[in-house]
Design an enzyme around this catalytic site. Structure first.
Site, PDB file in Angstrom:
ATOM      1  N   HIS A   1      19.291  19.425 -11.193  1.00 11.67           N
ATOM      2  CA  HIS A   1      18.519  20.027 -12.293  1.00 11.67           C
ATOM      3  C   HIS A   1      18.945  19.532 -13.661  1.00 11.67           C
ATOM      4  O   HIS A   1      18.606  20.152 -14.669  1.00 11.67           O
ATOM      5  CB  HIS A   1      18.642  21.558 -12.225  1.00 11.67           C
ATOM      6  CG  HIS A   1      18.109  22.138 -10.954  1.00 11.67           C
ATOM      7  ND1 HIS A   1      18.581  23.314 -10.409  1.00 11.67           N
ATOM      8  CD2 HIS A   1      17.161  21.686 -10.110  1.00 11.67           C
ATOM      9  CE1 HIS A   1      17.931  23.569  -9.287  1.00 11.67           C
ATOM     10  NE2 HIS A   1      17.060  22.602  -9.070  1.00 11.67           N
TER      11      HIS A   1
ATOM     12  N   CYS B   1      15.180  13.541 -32.659  1.00 13.39           N
ATOM     13  CA  CYS B   1      15.661  12.212 -32.290  1.00 13.39           C
ATOM     14  C   CYS B   1      16.055  11.436 -33.549  1.00 13.39           C
ATOM     15  O   CYS B   1      15.239  11.313 -34.477  1.00 13.39           O
ATOM     16  CB  CYS B   1      14.561  11.468 -31.531  1.00 13.39           C
ATOM     17  SG  CYS B   1      15.019   9.792 -31.094  1.00 13.39           S
TER      18      CYS B   1
ATOM     19  N   CYS C   1      13.477   8.253 -33.776  1.00 10.47           N
ATOM     20  CA  CYS C   1      12.028   8.346 -34.018  1.00 10.47           C
ATOM     21  C   CYS C   1      11.629   9.688 -34.641  1.00 10.47           C
ATOM     22  O   CYS C   1      10.470   9.890 -35.005  1.00 10.47           O
ATOM     23  CB  CYS C   1      11.251   8.137 -32.708  1.00 10.47           C
ATOM     24  SG  CYS C   1      11.292   9.566 -31.603  1.00 10.47           S
TER      25      CYS C   1
ATOM     26  N   GLY D   1      27.546  29.537  -3.353  1.00  4.94           N
ATOM     27  CA  GLY D   1      27.172  30.228  -4.593  1.00  4.94           C
ATOM     28  C   GLY D   1      25.744  30.014  -5.028  1.00  4.94           C
ATOM     29  O   GLY D   1      25.471  29.841  -6.213  1.00  4.94           O
ATOM     30  N   THR D   2      24.816  30.042  -4.042  1.00  4.06           N
ATOM     31  CA  THR D   2      23.416  29.948  -4.430  1.00  4.06           C
ATOM     32  C   THR D   2      22.607  31.022  -3.709  1.00  4.06           C
ATOM     33  O   THR D   2      22.838  31.316  -2.541  1.00  4.06           O
ATOM     34  CB  THR D   2      22.817  28.554  -4.145  1.00  4.06           C
ATOM     35  OG1 THR D   2      21.439  28.545  -4.560  1.00  4.06           O
ATOM     36  CG2 THR D   2      22.908  28.168  -2.686  1.00  4.06           C
TER      37      THR D   2
ATOM     38  N   ASN E   1      29.415  32.830   0.001  1.00  3.52           N
ATOM     39  CA  ASN E   1      28.692  33.639  -0.979  1.00  3.52           C
ATOM     40  C   ASN E   1      29.271  35.050  -0.938  1.00  3.52           C
ATOM     41  O   ASN E   1      29.884  35.435   0.048  1.00  3.52           O
ATOM     42  CB  ASN E   1      27.181  33.655  -0.646  1.00  3.52           C
ATOM     43  CG  ASN E   1      26.333  33.993  -1.847  1.00  3.52           C
ATOM     44  OD1 ASN E   1      26.593  34.982  -2.537  1.00  3.52           O
ATOM     45  ND2 ASN E   1      25.332  33.170  -2.128  1.00  3.52           N
TER      46      ASN E   1
HETATM   47  C1  BV8 Z   1       9.380  21.960  -8.366  1.00  4.30           C
HETATM   48  C2  BV8 Z   1      17.696  24.071 -14.806  1.00  4.30           C
HETATM   49  C3  BV8 Z   1       7.342  20.820  -7.897  1.00  4.30           C
HETATM   50  C4  BV8 Z   1      17.208  24.834 -15.994  1.00  4.30           C
HETATM   51  C5  BV8 Z   1      16.816  25.238 -12.846  1.00  4.30           C
HETATM   52  C6  BV8 Z   1       8.130  26.670  -3.328  1.00  4.30           C
HETATM   53  C7  BV8 Z   1       8.219  28.016  -3.042  1.00  4.30           C
HETATM   54  C8  BV8 Z   1       8.419  28.953  -4.049  1.00  4.30           C
HETATM   55  C9  BV8 Z   1       8.531  28.551  -5.386  1.00  4.30           C
HETATM   56  C10 BV8 Z   1       8.418  27.221  -5.656  1.00  4.30           C
HETATM   57  C11 BV8 Z   1       8.235  26.274  -4.658  1.00  4.30           C
HETATM   58  N1  BV8 Z   1       8.188  25.057  -5.220  1.00  4.30           N
HETATM   59  C12 BV8 Z   1       8.308  25.168  -6.559  1.00  4.30           C
HETATM   60  C13 BV8 Z   1       8.461  26.488  -6.855  1.00  4.30           C
HETATM   61  C14 BV8 Z   1       8.611  27.044  -8.188  1.00  4.30           C
HETATM   62  C15 BV8 Z   1      10.077  27.011  -8.627  1.00  4.30           C
HETATM   63  C16 BV8 Z   1      10.916  27.979  -7.873  1.00  4.30           C
HETATM   64  O1  BV8 Z   1      11.613  27.594  -6.940  1.00  4.30           O
HETATM   65  N2  BV8 Z   1      10.910  29.215  -8.321  1.00  4.30           N
HETATM   66  C17 BV8 Z   1      11.794  30.226  -7.722  1.00  4.30           C
HETATM   67  C18 BV8 Z   1      12.209  31.202  -8.824  1.00  4.30           C
HETATM   68  C19 BV8 Z   1      11.103  30.899  -6.564  1.00  4.30           C
HETATM   69  N3  BV8 Z   1      10.628  25.685  -8.486  1.00  4.30           N
HETATM   70  C20 BV8 Z   1      10.406  24.756  -9.430  1.00  4.30           C
HETATM   71  O2  BV8 Z   1       9.664  24.942 -10.376  1.00  4.30           O
HETATM   72  C21 BV8 Z   1      11.101  23.415  -9.259  1.00  4.30           C
HETATM   73  N4  BV8 Z   1      10.133  22.363  -9.402  1.00  4.30           N
HETATM   74  O3  BV8 Z   1       9.459  22.439  -7.268  1.00  4.30           O
HETATM   75  O4  BV8 Z   1       8.495  20.944  -8.701  1.00  4.30           O
HETATM   76  C22 BV8 Z   1       6.360  21.827  -8.434  1.00  4.30           C
HETATM   77  C23 BV8 Z   1       5.914  21.675  -9.721  1.00  4.30           C
HETATM   78  C24 BV8 Z   1       4.965  22.589 -10.206  1.00  4.30           C
HETATM   79  C25 BV8 Z   1       4.533  23.670  -9.422  1.00  4.30           C
HETATM   80  C26 BV8 Z   1       5.056  23.839  -8.124  1.00  4.30           C
HETATM   81  C27 BV8 Z   1       5.968  22.905  -7.636  1.00  4.30           C
HETATM   82  C28 BV8 Z   1      12.148  23.221 -10.324  1.00  4.30           C
HETATM   83  C29 BV8 Z   1      13.287  24.171 -10.111  1.00  4.30           C
HETATM   84  C30 BV8 Z   1      14.405  23.844 -11.098  1.00  4.30           C
HETATM   85  C31 BV8 Z   1      14.489  24.914 -12.146  1.00  4.30           C
HETATM   86  N5  BV8 Z   1      15.648  24.689 -13.014  1.00  4.30           N
HETATM   87  N6  BV8 Z   1      17.848  24.972 -13.662  1.00  4.30           N
HETATM   88  C32 BV8 Z   1      18.272  25.737 -16.538  1.00  4.30           C
HETATM   89  O5  BV8 Z   1      19.303  25.957 -15.860  1.00  4.30           O
HETATM   90  O6  BV8 Z   1      18.074  26.237 -17.656  1.00  4.30           O
HETATM   91  S1  BV8 Z   1      17.070  26.245 -11.510  1.00  4.30           S
HETATM   92  C33 BV8 Z   1      18.243  27.408 -11.863  1.00  4.30           C
HETATM   93  O7  BV8 Z   1      18.276  28.262 -10.714  1.00  4.30           O
HETATM   94  C34 BV8 Z   1      19.677  26.909 -11.976  1.00  4.30           C
HETATM   95  O8  BV8 Z   1      19.823  25.529 -11.829  1.00  4.30           O
HETATM   96  C35 BV8 Z   1      20.357  27.609 -10.811  1.00  4.30           C
HETATM   97  O9  BV8 Z   1      21.401  26.905 -10.295  1.00  4.30           O
HETATM   98  C36 BV8 Z   1      19.223  27.654  -9.887  1.00  4.30           C
HETATM   99  C37 BV8 Z   1      19.298  28.388  -8.612  1.00  4.30           C
HETATM  100  O10 BV8 Z   1      19.884  29.606  -8.835  1.00  4.30           O
HETATM  101  P1  BV8 Z   1      21.332  29.815  -8.174  1.00  4.30           P
HETATM  102  O11 BV8 Z   1      22.174  28.638  -8.517  1.00  4.30           O
HETATM  103  O12 BV8 Z   1      21.160  30.140  -6.755  1.00  4.30           O
HETATM  104  O13 BV8 Z   1      21.854  31.012  -9.015  1.00  4.30           O
HETATM  105  P2  BV8 Z   1      21.524  32.553  -8.784  1.00  4.30           P
HETATM  106  O14 BV8 Z   1      21.951  33.284 -10.000  1.00  4.30           O
HETATM  107  O15 BV8 Z   1      20.118  32.692  -8.282  1.00  4.30           O
HETATM  108  O16 BV8 Z   1      22.463  32.977  -7.558  1.00  4.30           O
HETATM  109  C38 BV8 Z   1      23.871  32.945  -7.716  1.00  4.30           C
HETATM  110  C39 BV8 Z   1      24.415  33.117  -6.311  1.00  4.30           C
HETATM  111  O17 BV8 Z   1      25.844  33.040  -6.380  1.00  4.30           O
HETATM  112  C40 BV8 Z   1      24.072  34.473  -5.685  1.00  4.30           C
HETATM  113  O18 BV8 Z   1      23.701  34.264  -4.331  1.00  4.30           O
HETATM  114  C41 BV8 Z   1      25.395  35.236  -5.769  1.00  4.30           C
HETATM  115  O19 BV8 Z   1      25.541  36.138  -4.681  1.00  4.30           O
HETATM  116  C42 BV8 Z   1      26.404  34.127  -5.658  1.00  4.30           C
HETATM  117  N7  BV8 Z   1      27.713  34.377  -6.279  1.00  4.30           N
HETATM  118  C43 BV8 Z   1      27.966  35.038  -7.435  1.00  4.30           C
HETATM  119  N8  BV8 Z   1      29.306  34.995  -7.681  1.00  4.30           N
HETATM  120  C44 BV8 Z   1      29.871  34.279  -6.670  1.00  4.30           C
HETATM  121  C45 BV8 Z   1      28.860  33.874  -5.779  1.00  4.30           C
HETATM  122  N9  BV8 Z   1      29.115  33.154  -4.668  1.00  4.30           N
HETATM  123  C46 BV8 Z   1      30.399  32.810  -4.435  1.00  4.30           C
HETATM  124  N10 BV8 Z   1      31.426  33.149  -5.251  1.00  4.30           N
HETATM  125  C47 BV8 Z   1      31.195  33.880  -6.364  1.00  4.30           C
HETATM  126  N11 BV8 Z   1      32.232  34.221  -7.162  1.00  4.30           N
END
Ligand code: BV8
Length: 249
Positions: free
Chosen positions: A121, A150, A153, A190-191, A216
């Site tokens: 990402h 930029c 530009c 951690g995802t 996790n």
């Molecule tokens: C795309 C950068 C084609 C920006 C990020 C199919 C099905 C459903 C939805 C979609 C799909 N295809 C596309 C989508 C839409 C969307 C999506 O997935 N939405 C989700 C919300 C359902 N995906 C996209 O848009 C992607 N593009 O597919 O392109 C397309 C294009 C147009 C239309 C359709 C398709 C692009 C996705 C990228 C988004 N950008 N980041 C920024 O950061 O500002 S993603 C963002 O979420 C971060 O990068 C983050 O890493 C990522 C995932 O979240 P997690 O890392 O899992 O973090 P989260 O907080 O959720 O969970 C933390 C976990 O850690 C938990 O499980 C917790 O229990 C655990 N934890 C906590 N503490 C600990 C721990 N584990 C261990 N130890 C600990 N101490």
């Protein structure tokens, strides 16, 4: 630390494994003090990241989106890597083929010394010109100008990250699928396994016969597919695995 299941079978498996791929999410940086996306600390001025990490939010209000990223850059700049990042950096020297795929944009795997990294990402310390597409590293915290422009530009700069609704860079997602398909063991750390296409990478590994190890603090949609599901903090579990690996070596 919560009572852990016996990791002896995992250590035995890893002792005869050459190809390891790891997928990390925001949870691996949680113990560094970086808010996760979906945890209770994931809010900024009552916005959720998904509302601001989008092309439409940026075109509507680039200043607001940059204030959000500047705030996150400030938090990341003030924190340190944790033992989970450090252990994974060391595993590049332990496993003959070791690759790290991260969803995180905090740059902490680089900071911890990892070299073979696929940043799915993007990276919060990189800025991209919205006109020329040129990418530059910028570690100013706070940013000198919000929104930044930029220098060559004058166009708006954007964070070099993949926003919701944007496609991932084809070469990067292709490499991630290849590394998921080729490994013998895939760690998923951690995802919340919600965000696509990242969340489908471990399923590709399962399809190709790899063993999946999930680390996790809570179950996720991936847990039913994991061969090993280690509940606990990655900053505690990874050093425990590492210590046992070295003892067996
Ligand atoms: C795309 C950068 C084609 C920006 C990020 C199919 C099905 C459903 C939805 C979609 C799909 N295809 C596309 C989508 C839409 C969307 C999506 O997935 N939405 C989700 C919300 C359902 N995906 C996209 O848009 C992607 N593009 O597919 O392109 C397309 C294009 C147009 C239309 C359709 C398709 C692009 C996705 C990228 C988004 N950008 N980041 C920024 O950061 O500002 S993603 C963002 O979420 C971060 O990068 C983050 O890493 C990522 C995932 O979240 P997690 O890392 O899992 O973090 P989260 O907080 O959720 O969970 C933390 C976990 O850690 C938990 O499980 C917790 O229990 C655990 N934890 C906590 N503490 C600990 C721990 N584990 C261990 N130890 C600990 N101490």
């Amino acid at each position: 630390m919560s009572e852990q299941p016996d990791i002896a079978p995992l250590i035995e498996l890893l002792g005869k494994t050459n190809r390891v791929t790891v997928l990390t999410g925001a949870g691996i940086s949680a113990e560094s003090g970086i808010p996760t996306f979906r945890g209770e600390d994931g809010l900024w001025r009552n916005y959720r990241a998904e509302e601001l990490a989008t092309p439409s939010a940026f075109s509507q209000d680039p200043k607001l989106v940059w204030e959000f990223y500047d705030w996150r850059r400030g938090i990341i700049a003030s924190k340190e890597t944790n033992p989970g990042h450090i252990v994974l950096a060391g595993w590049e020297k332990i496993f003959p083929e070791f690759y790290l795929i991260t969803q995180n944009i905090d740059g902490f795997h680089f900071k911890a010394g990892s070299k073979n990294i696929v940043e799915l990402h993007g990276n919060i310390w990189k800025l991209r010109c919205t006109e020329e597409g040129t990418i530059t590293e910028n570690h100013d915290s706070p940013l000198k100008e919000i929104p930044p422009h930029c220098p060559s530009c004058g166009a708006l700069l954007r964070p070099h990250v993949v926003w919701f609704g944007e496609s991932l860079f084809p070469s990067i997602i292709q490499q991630a699928y290849t590394l998921s398909a080729q490994c013998e063991v895939m760690f998923v750390i951690g995802t919340s396994a919600f965000v696509q296409p990242a969340a489908s990478l471990p399923l590709r590994a399962v399809e190709m016969g790899a063993k999946v190890v999930e680390i996790n603090i809570a179950p996720t949609p991936l847990t039913p597919y994991a061969d090993f599901s280690l509940m606990g903090k990655s900053g505690e579990i990874l050093p425990k695995i590492d210590k046992n690996l070295k003892r067996e070596a």
